[in-house]
Design an enzyme around this catalytic site. Structure first.
Site, PDB file in Angstrom:
ATOM      1  CG  ASP A 147      -7.248   3.209  -0.846  1.00  0.00           C
ATOM      2  OD1 ASP A 147      -7.641   2.036  -0.803  1.00  0.00           O
ATOM      3  OD2 ASP A 147      -7.402   3.989   0.124  1.00  0.00           O
ATOM      4  CE  LYS A 170      -4.487   0.871   0.331  1.00  0.00           C
ATOM      5  NZ  LYS A 170      -5.634  -0.021   0.081  1.00  0.00           N
TER       6      LYS A 170
HETATM    7  N1  GLU Z   1      -7.367   0.146  -2.859  1.00  0.00           N
HETATM    8  C1  GLU Z   1      -8.093  -1.035  -3.174  1.00  0.00           C
HETATM    9  C2  GLU Z   1      -8.120  -1.949  -1.972  1.00  0.00           C
HETATM   10  O1  GLU Z   1      -8.174  -1.472  -0.856  1.00  0.00           O
HETATM   11  C3  GLU Z   1      -7.662  -1.694  -4.474  1.00  0.00           C
HETATM   12  C4  GLU Z   1      -6.225  -2.088  -4.561  1.00  0.00           C
HETATM   13  C5  GLU Z   1      -5.801  -2.593  -5.931  1.00  0.00           C
HETATM   14  O2  GLU Z   1      -6.607  -2.679  -6.832  1.00  0.00           O
HETATM   15  O3  GLU Z   1      -4.603  -2.896  -6.056  1.00  0.00           O
HETATM   16  O4  GLU Z   1      -8.146  -3.151  -2.056  1.00  0.00           O
END
Ligand code: GLU
Length: 446
Positions: free
Chosen positions: A166, A126
């Site tokens: 996100d 992340k």
């Molecule tokens: N931010 C999204 C999550 O919390 C998607 C992450 C992604 O697609 O890599 O899962």
């Protein structure tokens, strides 16, 4: 809690001070794992949990840029590369003033288990920045994204780490980030997901998180012999995830009656459908980070500074951000006859509120299972990029539906196997953990 788990949590707290959200996420997961640790002493002997709570790598960097008034701005950029046991790091980028290393560690930790549950080969990561998109011009957003990628590009890649969106990062931002990556590397690769459909994006990716949440909720309702038809649904947030939820709930015959922002919530008893759904997109693109304009435009109630959980509904879907559903909210939902709470955001329900809902016998699904549809379709986007091919919306949607059903089955059967039937939190944590833990065992002390 066993002494071992207590010590582990205490150590995490001591070693990572001022990171309460990371502590909360670790505590929730490791306390569900006690039964697994008893049955599988090899995990403890190999220090799997001790390794899981330590990111493989953290990158922290300066993001300098110049605003429209010619003033120099400095933000902080991060990428937490948490765990690569089952695939390249994968997870979104969050641009929001609340972003700190601790927030991103909690999200990367959750992401590791979530990605494992999707059945696809993706590790956990992340990233993001404390950059606040609120009130920024499109040009400022582009300049920020370019500066952010000017450092990040050396740490990511289609086989290393694949970021996505996100909070505060949608199609527009992914476009600017991708453009800059391509320019710096002179390479057109699937380094990001959530791309535009003309340049490697997958159909259904924008809708995927919300659609997935609703498919998962539908599976939960099925276990009680019911469905969405005629149900009133409270949704918090108003961004990409909420937008997908609203569309799918409408399609399945339910009615979403609330949306919320940092300014308060709107109550639309007729339901958010038709043009109102498209209007949600303009709300997000306005960079105002507020929902009051919806109430003015459609002449419905706006409740300033309040959360939507006080509205009587059958189903609640928190889709805004972490820690937005507290014990007092859980109690009101129960009093009002709510049957199901399905987390669309990451960790929107506090630990205590979760226990209150579970004790009341309400269907409760944690985000790492219910909202995994977003990253799952990111995984499908990676697969399409590798093949240099695009699937149709129907094909992607079909796969998404299958994945959500499979995650639901994993949660239910794992919870049963470990003596906690109906406990989706335990089922998701154990289900996500075992695949990662076994892969770590296979790969030795790394
Ligand atoms: N931010 C999204 C999550 O919390 C998607 C992450 C992604 O697609 O890599 O899962």
């Amino acid at each position: 809690m066993s002494e071992y788990v207590k010590d582990l949590v205490a150590n995490v707290k001591a070693k990572n001070p001022s990171e309460p959200e990371f502590h909360q996420a670790v505590e929730e997961v490791v306390s569900s794992l006690e039964v697994v640790l008893e049955r599988h002493p090899e995990y403890r002997a190999n220090k799997i949990l001790e390794r899981l709570v330590e990111p493989e790598r953290v990158i922290m960097f300066r993001v300098p840029w110049v605003n429209d008034r010619g003033e120099i701005q400095i933000n902080r950029g991060f990428r937490v590369q948490m765990n690569s046991a089952i695939g390249p790091y994968k997870g979104g980028l969050r641009f929001h003033p609340s972003v700190t290393l601790g927030i991103l560690k909690f999200l990367a930790f959750e992401q590791t288990f979530k990605n494992s549950l999707t059945t696809l080969p993706m590790g956990g990561g992340k990233g993001g920045s404390d950059f606040d998109p609120k009130g920024k011009s499109d040009l400022e957003i582009m300049k920020f994204c370019q500066s952010f990628m000017t450092e990040l590009f050396r740490h990511v890649g289609p086989n290393t780490d694949v970021p996505a969106g996100d909070i505060g990062v949608g199609g527009r931002e992914i476009g600017y980030l991708f453009g800059q990556y391509k320019r710096l590397k002179n390479e057109f690769t699937g380094v990001l997901t959530g791309k535009g459909r003309n340049w490697g994006g997958s159909l259904i990716r924008p809708e995927a998180t919300g659609f997935g949440v609703v498919y998962f909720t539908e599976e939960m309702l099925k276990t009680k012999g019911t469905d969405f038809k005629g149900k009133r649904v409270a949704v918090s947030g108003f961004g990409n995830v909420a937008w997908g939820v609203v569309q799918k709930v409408n399609e399945l015959g339910g009615k979403v009656v609330t949306l919320s922002g940092p300014d308060g919530y709107i109550y639309d008893p007729d339901g958010i459908s038709g043009n109102k759904v498209d209007y949600m997109l303009s709300l997000r693109l306005s960079n105002k980070d507020a929902v009051e304009d919806y109430a003015k435009k459609y002449n419905v109630e706006f409740h300033a500074e309040k959360k939507p959980w006080e509205v009587p509904v059958d189903i609640a879907i928190p889709a805004a951000t972490q820690n937005e559903l507290f014990p007092e909210d859980a109690k009101i939902l129960i009093q009002n006859g709510c049957q199901c709470v399905c987390e669309a955001a990451n960790m929107p329900t506090t630990l205590e509120a979760t226990h209150i809902l579970q004790d009341a016998g309400i269907l409760f699904a944690p985000g790492k299972a219910a909202n995994a549809g977003g990253v799952a379709v990111s995984g499908l986007e990676m697969a399409q990029n590798s093949m240099r091919y695009n699937w149709t919306s129907e094909e992607v949607d079909q796969r998404l539906k299958m994945i959500m059903k499979e995650i639901h089955t994993t949660c239910v059967t794992t919870a049963e196997k470990y003596g906690a039937a109906g406990n989706y939190v335990l089922g998701a944590n154990i289900g996500g953990f075992i695949k990662v833990a076994d892969s770590m065992l296979d790969q030795g002390v790394v």
